[in-house]
Design an enzyme around this catalytic site. Structure first.
Site, mmCIF file in Angstrom:
data_model
loop_
_atom_site.group_PDB
_atom_site.id
_atom_site.type_symbol
_atom_site.label_atom_id
_atom_site.label_comp_id
_atom_site.label_asym_id
_atom_site.label_seq_id
_atom_site.Cartn_x
_atom_site.Cartn_y
_atom_site.Cartn_z
ATOM 1 N N GLU A 55 -30.421 -44.016 40.133
ATOM 2 C CA GLU A 55 -29.310 -44.696 40.809
ATOM 3 C C GLU A 55 -28.072 -44.466 39.946
ATOM 4 O OE1 GLU A 55 -29.373 -46.134 43.681
ATOM 5 O OE2 GLU A 55 -31.515 -46.078 44.036
ATOM 6 N N CYS A 93 -21.031 -49.772 40.577
ATOM 7 C CA CYS A 93 -21.236 -48.425 41.126
ATOM 8 C C CYS A 93 -20.798 -48.336 42.577
ATOM 9 C CB CYS A 93 -22.706 -48.052 41.011
ATOM 10 S SG CYS A 93 -23.795 -49.238 41.821
HETATM 11 P P1 NAP Z 1 -24.621 -45.196 30.972
HETATM 12 O O1 NAP Z 1 -23.732 -44.937 29.846
HETATM 13 O O2 NAP Z 1 -25.213 -44.054 31.695
HETATM 14 O O3 NAP Z 1 -25.761 -46.163 30.430
HETATM 15 C C1 NAP Z 1 -26.810 -46.637 31.238
HETATM 16 C C2 NAP Z 1 -28.025 -46.911 30.384
HETATM 17 O O4 NAP Z 1 -28.493 -45.685 29.821
HETATM 18 C C3 NAP Z 1 -27.753 -47.831 29.207
HETATM 19 O O5 NAP Z 1 -28.855 -48.662 28.991
HETATM 20 C C4 NAP Z 1 -27.605 -46.864 28.056
HETATM 21 O O6 NAP Z 1 -27.894 -47.454 26.812
HETATM 22 C C5 NAP Z 1 -28.654 -45.845 28.418
HETATM 23 N N1 NAP Z 1 -28.521 -44.552 27.770
HETATM 24 C C6 NAP Z 1 -27.436 -44.000 27.163
HETATM 25 N N2 NAP Z 1 -27.738 -42.786 26.664
HETATM 26 C C7 NAP Z 1 -29.037 -42.546 26.945
HETATM 27 C C8 NAP Z 1 -29.932 -41.469 26.695
HETATM 28 N N3 NAP Z 1 -29.550 -40.367 26.051
HETATM 29 N N4 NAP Z 1 -31.204 -41.563 27.143
HETATM 30 C C9 NAP Z 1 -31.623 -42.653 27.811
HETATM 31 N N5 NAP Z 1 -30.816 -43.719 28.065
HETATM 32 C C10 NAP Z 1 -29.546 -43.666 27.654
HETATM 33 O O7 NAP Z 1 -23.905 -46.067 32.107
HETATM 34 P P2 NAP Z 1 -23.073 -47.409 31.897
HETATM 35 O O8 NAP Z 1 -21.758 -47.073 31.352
HETATM 36 O O9 NAP Z 1 -23.893 -48.419 31.214
HETATM 37 O O10 NAP Z 1 -22.964 -47.881 33.414
HETATM 38 C C11 NAP Z 1 -21.993 -47.389 34.264
HETATM 39 C C12 NAP Z 1 -22.508 -46.302 35.162
HETATM 40 O O11 NAP Z 1 -23.674 -46.735 35.855
HETATM 41 C C13 NAP Z 1 -21.526 -45.916 36.240
HETATM 42 O O12 NAP Z 1 -21.524 -44.540 36.422
HETATM 43 C C14 NAP Z 1 -22.094 -46.613 37.473
HETATM 44 O O13 NAP Z 1 -21.692 -46.067 38.695
HETATM 45 C C15 NAP Z 1 -23.544 -46.470 37.254
HETATM 46 N N6 NAP Z 1 -24.272 -47.488 38.036
HETATM 47 C C16 NAP Z 1 -25.014 -47.088 39.112
HETATM 48 C C17 NAP Z 1 -25.668 -48.033 39.881
HETATM 49 C C18 NAP Z 1 -26.472 -47.641 41.081
HETATM 50 O O14 NAP Z 1 -27.291 -48.461 41.533
HETATM 51 N N7 NAP Z 1 -26.301 -46.453 41.651
HETATM 52 C C19 NAP Z 1 -25.570 -49.395 39.552
HETATM 53 C C20 NAP Z 1 -24.787 -49.744 38.446
HETATM 54 C C21 NAP Z 1 -24.156 -48.788 37.697
HETATM 55 P P3 NAP Z 1 -26.703 -47.978 25.844
HETATM 56 O O15 NAP Z 1 -26.109 -49.152 26.521
HETATM 57 O O16 NAP Z 1 -27.419 -48.359 24.610
HETATM 58 O O17 NAP Z 1 -25.760 -46.841 25.680
#
Ligand code: NAP
Ligand code: MG
Length: 497
Positions: A265, A299
């Site tokens: 997602e 998102c």
């Molecule tokens: P993110 O930077 O991709 O982080 C999401 C999760 O992934 C966090 O728990 C992060 O941990 C972890 N993560 C980071 N690097 C990783 C790696 N190399 N391997 C595995 N996990 C890793 O996203 P965000 O900034 O938290 O959230 C915003 C994004 O999420 C936006 O693009 C938004 O659109 C999307 N989103 C999508 C949905 C949906 O349902 N489609 C819902 C909500 C949000 P850390 O926090 O420790 O870095």
């Protein structure tokens, strides 16, 4: 084991309880030799609590516990699994006051965010409880005389879950509860800024609800260490990731490397399309909520307003007036609608996007400024789809308004993005809105509403770079189970030789 184990979890769900532990194999582990992450209230800068940062060995122990516990859990009766999940839902409801405070102080969520995130989570968990009975299969006809084909659904096994910081309780529990109801075990790595609402609260709920040890494990810690291990651990059968498209791509590669199913997602760049025959009041009301709910850090927020040129000025004027009047401040004060941005780096990026878009020729109608982590609701006009705030997922309280002159052009602009998550179309003629919505390439689209919607009985997910697969109801049941074809040859079969 280097861990200092303790049988005692947080005494209750309050902000004052002791949350400084990870939850592995049914134990709250203090992990005294691990680094700590500060959990900071974005509205005040105050450190609320600290949690340990799980390292690879912690994730490995969580998987070991999950693999062991899953076999037995899958063999418990559906009634027993449903009962545990229902009890978790009841407890989540009972502890509403504490959980809502957590949403306020950990995520910066104002009352409307608390209402929707907490209320929605309770509804989704109650719904998920029934999945225990819905993982039934099929009985299909055979081409062979005397044969019956039975298709069963088995639990997938162990589900690795990684979630973001924006709506952490809801986005974690929307996978955890179905996974558990269906007989899977879970290893959950919540986002670093929100380990409590995104993980530890959920562990506390299911522990109190009577879930057997090891079925749910919560390992807070940085994504690049703990998250990377959660997605690459060979024992995971599904890796359910919610977050950015860039990280999702890495996680999917890790998952597929050991043939786990990636359920993704990801990001969005959602259009709110207002045709010239729309009810302007309704379009503006929806536009305000869809842009500014939880400061646009969602998102499925409205990222771009696409408005017909004949009503453009009036729409922009009304939107800016309403945006400027939204009360900003501490989320614990119920009057406020706009809370803080999660942290400085997110705030800086939002401000940079606004400034660059103005440099590129847009007009700032209202907002643009910030006080600490509080960013003013911002409305930008004279925007084109290639400007910074329009072509990037801005993830902030920002409304770039783009004019169009025909339905065809609206569709073209709406689709001119790598994303395909959600959207909305406003028109006085529902068939015309439908014709436009049919041509917009998103997994979800809402007529005469705005894109921020999630319902237990509707598929949630995106097309294009917004993800793979769908959540909720039958769609997530399919992702969290494996079909198993069993055939019964009831009469002697005549073979070829
Ligand atoms: P993110 O930077 O991709 O982080 C999401 C999760 O992934 C966090 O728990 C992060 O941990 C972890 N993560 C980071 N690097 C990783 C790696 N190399 N391997 C595995 N996990 C890793 O996203 P965000 O900034 O938290 O959230 C915003 C994004 O999420 C936006 O693009 C938004 O659109 C999307 N989103 C999508 C949905 C949906 O349902 N489609 C819902 C909500 C949000 P850390 O926090 O420790 O870095
Ligand atoms: Mg993380």
């Amino acid at each position: 084991m280097s861990q200092q184990a303790t049988a005692q979890g947080p005494a209750d769900f309050s902000v004052d309880a002791d949350w400084d532990a990870m939850f592995v194999d049914g134990e709250w582990r203090r992990a005294a030799d691990r680094d700590r992450t500060d959990v900071t209230n974005p509205a005040t800068g105050e450190v609320i609590t600290q949690v340990p940062e799980a390292l690879e060995p912690d994730v490995d122990e969580a998987y070991e516990a999950a693999v062991e516990a899953q076999r037995e859990w899958a063999n418990t009766s559906p009634a027993e699994r449903a009962k545990v999940v229902r009890e978790a839902a009841r407890l989540l409801d009972e502890h509403a006051e504490d959980v809502r405070e957590w949403i306020a102080v950990e995520t910066g969520g104002t009352k409307p965010k608390q209402d929707i995130e907490h209320g929605g989570a309770v509804t989704f968990v109650y719904d998920a409880a029934q999945f225990a009975f819905r993982s039934s299969g099929k009985h299909n006809r055979s081409k062979i005389p005397g044969k019956d084909n039975v298709i069963k659904k088995e639990p997938a096994g162990v589900v690795g879950v990684i979630t973001p910081w924006n709506v952490p309780l809801k986005l974690s529990i929307r996978v955890v509860a179905p996974a558990i109801a269906l007989g899977n075990a879970v290893v959950l790595n919540p986002a670093s800024p929100t380990p409590v609402t995104g993980g530890l609260i959920i562990a506390n709920l299911f522990e109190e609800a009577g879930l057997p040890e090891g079925v749910l494990n919560v390992v807070p810690g940085s994504g690049s260490v703990a998250g990377d291990r959660v997605s690459s651990h060979p024992a995971s059968d599904v890796v359910a990731f919610t977050g950015s498209t860039d990280v999702g791509r890495m996680v999917a590669k890790n998952a597929i490397d050991h043939f786990a199913l990636p359920a993704l997602e990801l990001g969005g760049n959602n259009p709110h399309v207002v045709l010239e025959d729309a009810d302007l009041d309704g379009a503006v009301d929806a536009g305000i909520f869809g842009t500014f709910w939880h400061q646009g850090q969602v998102c499925i927020s409205i990222n771009r307003h696409l408005v017909h040129e004949s009503i453009y000025d009036e729409y922009a004027e009304r939107l800016a007036e309403r945006a400027a009047s939204l009360p900003i401040g501490d989320p614990r004060d119920d009057e406020n609608v706009i809370g803080p941005i999660i942290n400085e780096s997110q705030r800086d990026q939002i401000i940079e996007y606004i400034e660059r878009t103005v440099e590129e020729g847009a007009t700032l109608e209202t907002g643009g400024d910030h006080d600490g982590l509080f960013v003013e609701p911002t409305v930008l006009t004279d925007v084109t789809n290639d400007m910074t705030a329009a072509c990037n997922e801005h993830f902030g309280p920002v409304a770039p308004i783009i004019p169009f002159s025909s339905d065809d052009e609206a569709v073209e602009i709406a689709n001119d993005t790598e994303y395909g998550l959600s959207g909305s179309v406003h028109s006085g003629d529902a068939f015309r809105a439908e014709a436009v919505a049919d041509r917009i390439d998103t997994g979800m689209i809402h007529i005469n509403d705005q894109p921020v919607n999630a319902e237990p009985a509707a598929p949630f997910g995106g097309m294009k770079s917004s993800g793979v697969g769908r959540y909720n109801s039958d769609w997530i049941i399919d992702e969290l189970t494996e079909p198993k074809w069993m055939s019964f040859q009831r009469e002697p079969r005549s073979y070829h030789f």
